[in-house]
Write a protein that holds these residues in place. Structure first.
Motif, PDB file in Angstrom:
ATOM      1  N   THR A  55     -12.663   5.137   2.008  1.00 15.73           N
ATOM      2  CA  THR A  55     -12.180   3.455   1.722  1.00 15.73           C
ATOM      3  C   THR A  55     -12.523   3.114   0.373  1.00 15.73           C
ATOM      4  O   THR A  55     -11.743   2.445  -0.172  1.00 15.73           O
ATOM      5  N   ASN A  56     -13.611   3.521  -0.285  1.00 16.90           N
ATOM      6  CA  ASN A  56     -13.815   3.157  -1.525  1.00 16.90           C
ATOM      7  C   ASN A  56     -12.856   3.578  -2.593  1.00 16.90           C
ATOM      8  O   ASN A  56     -12.725   2.898  -3.567  1.00 16.90           O
ATOM      9  N   ILE A  57     -12.441   4.754  -2.418  1.00 10.09           N
ATOM     10  CA  ILE A  57     -11.520   5.233  -3.320  1.00 10.09           C
ATOM     11  C   ILE A  57     -10.168   4.385  -3.092  1.00 10.09           C
ATOM     12  O   ILE A  57      -9.462   4.018  -4.290  1.00 10.09           O
ATOM     13  N   ASN A  70       0.707  -1.153  -0.029  1.00  6.41           N
ATOM     14  CA  ASN A  70       0.087   0.006   0.189  1.00  6.41           C
ATOM     15  C   ASN A  70       0.838   1.238   0.198  1.00  6.41           C
ATOM     16  O   ASN A  70       0.386   2.200   0.592  1.00  6.41           O
ATOM     17  N   TYR A  71       2.302   1.279  -0.632  1.00  8.99           N
ATOM     18  CA  TYR A  71       2.979   2.366  -0.598  1.00  8.99           C
ATOM     19  C   TYR A  71       2.425   3.397  -1.413  1.00  8.99           C
ATOM     20  O   TYR A  71       2.474   4.688  -1.206  1.00  8.99           O
ATOM     21  N   THR A  72       1.810   3.050  -2.388  1.00 11.74           N
ATOM     22  CA  THR A  72       1.018   4.207  -3.554  1.00 11.74           C
ATOM     23  C   THR A  72      -0.035   4.809  -2.732  1.00 11.74           C
ATOM     24  O   THR A  72      -0.363   6.074  -3.286  1.00 11.74           O
ATOM     25  N   ALA A  73      -0.412   4.431  -1.580  1.00 16.42           N
ATOM     26  CA  ALA A  73      -1.545   5.114  -0.903  1.00 16.42           C
ATOM     27  C   ALA A  73      -0.965   6.382  -0.495  1.00 16.42           C
ATOM     28  O   ALA A  73      -1.817   7.479   0.078  1.00 16.42           O
ATOM     29  N   TYR A  74       0.307   6.589   0.005  1.00 12.25           N
ATOM     30  CA  TYR A  74       0.895   7.491   0.593  1.00 12.25           C
ATOM     31  C   TYR A  74       0.927   8.741  -0.541  1.00 12.25           C
ATOM     32  O   TYR A  74       1.192  10.068   0.087  1.00 12.25           O
ATOM     33  N   LEU A  75       1.031   8.721  -1.704  1.00 10.35           N
ATOM     34  CA  LEU A  75       1.095   9.486  -2.851  1.00 10.35           C
ATOM     35  C   LEU A  75      -0.096  10.440  -2.597  1.00 10.35           C
ATOM     36  O   LEU A  75      -0.013  11.647  -2.860  1.00 10.35           O
ATOM     37  N   GLU A  86      -4.231   0.479   6.358  1.00  6.69           N
ATOM     38  CA  GLU A  86      -4.550   0.108   7.570  1.00  6.69           C
ATOM     39  C   GLU A  86      -5.901   1.267   7.971  1.00  6.69           C
ATOM     40  O   GLU A  86      -5.680   2.432   7.456  1.00  6.69           O
ATOM     41  N   GLY A  87      -6.670   0.628   8.931  1.00  6.41           N
ATOM     42  CA  GLY A  87      -7.783   1.809   9.494  1.00  6.41           C
ATOM     43  C   GLY A  87      -7.198   2.894   9.894  1.00  6.41           C
ATOM     44  O   GLY A  87      -7.866   3.976   9.834  1.00  6.41           O
ATOM     45  N   ALA A  88      -6.136   2.922  10.831  1.00  4.36           N
ATOM     46  CA  ALA A  88      -5.599   4.143  11.452  1.00  4.36           C
ATOM     47  C   ALA A  88      -5.281   5.332  10.424  1.00  4.36           C
ATOM     48  O   ALA A  88      -5.502   6.350  10.542  1.00  4.36           O
ATOM     49  N   PHE A  89      -4.851   4.705   9.135  1.00  4.42           N
ATOM     50  CA  PHE A  89      -4.403   5.652   7.985  1.00  4.42           C
ATOM     51  C   PHE A  89      -5.615   6.232   7.550  1.00  4.42           C
ATOM     52  O   PHE A  89      -5.306   7.504   7.384  1.00  4.42           O
ATOM     53  N   GLY A 106     -12.051  16.276  -0.064  1.00  4.30           N
ATOM     54  CA  GLY A 106     -13.228  15.445  -0.547  1.00  4.30           C
ATOM     55  C   GLY A 106     -13.420  14.689   0.735  1.00  4.30           C
ATOM     56  O   GLY A 106     -14.891  14.143   0.919  1.00  4.30           O
ATOM     57  N   SER A 107     -12.407  13.825   1.268  1.00  3.73           N
ATOM     58  CA  SER A 107     -12.801  12.825   2.326  1.00  3.73           C
ATOM     59  C   SER A 107     -13.334  13.753   3.591  1.00  3.73           C
ATOM     60  O   SER A 107     -14.149  12.977   4.339  1.00  3.73           O
ATOM     61  N   LEU A 108     -12.769  14.799   3.941  1.00  6.75           N
ATOM     62  CA  LEU A 108     -13.476  15.330   5.190  1.00  6.75           C
ATOM     63  C   LEU A 108     -14.716  15.882   5.016  1.00  6.75           C
ATOM     64  O   LEU A 108     -15.515  15.855   5.590  1.00  6.75           O
ATOM     65  N   ILE A 109     -15.240  16.427   3.595  1.00  6.63           N
ATOM     66  CA  ILE A 109     -16.570  16.762   3.627  1.00  6.63           C
ATOM     67  C   ILE A 109     -17.532  15.212   3.614  1.00  6.63           C
ATOM     68  O   ILE A 109     -18.539  15.472   4.080  1.00  6.63           O
ATOM     69  N   ALA A 110     -17.069  14.258   2.994  1.00 10.10           N
ATOM     70  CA  ALA A 110     -17.679  13.120   2.918  1.00 10.10           C
ATOM     71  C   ALA A 110     -17.835  12.535   4.442  1.00 10.10           C
ATOM     72  O   ALA A 110     -19.033  12.115   4.755  1.00 10.10           O
ATOM     73  N   ARG A 111     -16.810  12.798   5.316  1.00 11.35           N
ATOM     74  CA  ARG A 111     -16.845  12.191   6.651  1.00 11.35           C
ATOM     75  C   ARG A 111     -17.902  13.332   7.520  1.00 11.35           C
ATOM     76  O   ARG A 111     -18.719  12.611   8.349  1.00 11.35           O
ATOM     77  N   GLN A 112     -17.895  14.499   7.328  1.00  9.38           N
ATOM     78  CA  GLN A 112     -18.877  15.546   7.834  1.00  9.38           C
ATOM     79  C   GLN A 112     -20.053  15.083   7.798  1.00  9.38           C
ATOM     80  O   GLN A 112     -21.245  15.526   8.362  1.00  9.38           O
TER      81      GLN A 112
END
Length: 287
Positions: free
Chosen positions: A234-236, A205-210, A245-248, A220-226
């Motif tokens: 997660t779907n992205i 999952n190293y590419t997730a850090y990009l 990981e879930g913490a990430f 977008g993730s913050l708007i979705a969470r709020q």
């Protein structure tokens, strides 16, 4: 405590013109038009229907917040794209460098002046973002968090524009370069992750850090969470064949902001080095 002369001059010039009031008025007209049209549309639908869906007002908040960010993407890079390139084209940068101002003070002064303008824009956008509070579903602290994220992302975009300005001697070229950088970061990184996903081993999952460097994914993730759509991020990752990981995922927004702000500091340093006369760098190395 003395104020940076560059900052003082830029704010004085802005206060004498009509550019900032017109920009604030135009942006607020767009935001309120979107918010009011959405609100009246939902109210009309509720009157004609048999059920009351107050959760639909969260969509208005999401639309207004995302619209604010899109406007920031279009407006912010241009604010600093001409900061250094215009001084070069007017042949005033060398004169500024002969004063007691260091290249660092020149860069930070212009950045702070543009940041002040962005702060005015964000503060003026608060009433439009608070409109959904009339019907519930969103709280003042959540709006404050969103505005803080917008301010942080605006700093990142300003630094991108400043670096593009330091690279070019022409404002038009610097502006085009700044928007190219923004497009590469916001759109290019997800596309890159998508292209390399077939070649990534399962569980790698190293590419997730990009995606931490992508302002669009962060906001977008913050708007979705709020708005109660926690599974969007997660779907992205699942679409990109990634399973971090879930913490990430839980702390993606603060991690993304920290990564982007760190990169912004790096861009500021590169901009300072770019406008520093070579003879000065040579002299400092041999002291």
């Amino acid at each position: 405590m003395s104020i940076n002369p560059i900052l003082k001059r830029e704010i004085t010039v802005q206060s004498r013109g009509f550019g900032l009031p017109l920009m604030v008025s135009g942006i607020n007209m767009i935001l309120f038009l979107a918010a009011l049209v959405g609100t009246f549309g939902i109210i009309t639908r509720m009157k004609l229907g048999t059920q009351s869906d107050y959760g639909a007002f969260l969509l208005i908040y999401a639309a207004v917040a995302f619209l604010v960010f899109i406007l920031l993407l279009f407006v912010t890079p241009a604010m600093t794209a001409g900061s250094i390139s215009m001084e070069r084209s007017m042949q005033t940068l060398d004169l500024m460098l002969t004063t007691q101002l260091s290249p660092f003070h020149i860069i930070t002064g212009k950045l702070c002046a543009s940041a002040w303008t962005i702060c005015v824009l964000l503060v003026s956008a608060i009433p439009a973002m608070l409109l959904p509070l009339l019907y519930g579903g969103i709280s003042v602290p959540e709006v404050a968090v969103m505005l803080f994220v917008f301010a942080a992302e605006a700093i990142v975009l300003l630094c991108i524009g400043m670096y593009a300005s330091a690279l070019s001697a022409h404002t038009a070229r610097a502006t085009a370069m700044a928007y190219a950088f923004v497009f590469a970061v916001c759109i290019g990184l997800p596309v890159l992750c998508l292209l390399i996903s077939p070649f990534v081993e399962e569980g790698n999952n190293y590419t997730a850090y990009l995606l931490l460097l992508d302002p669009l994914v962060c906001v977008g993730s913050l708007i979705a969470r709020q708005t109660g759509r926690d599974a969007v991020l997660t779907n992205i990752f699942a679409y990109l064949s990634l399973e971090p990981e879930g913490a990430f995922i839980r702390y993606f927004v603060p991690l993304s902001l920290a990564s982007q702000l760190t990169g912004s500091v790096f861009l500021v340093m590169l901009s300072v080095v770019r406008i520093t006369p070579k003879r000065k760098i040579f002299a400092e190395r041999h002291l």
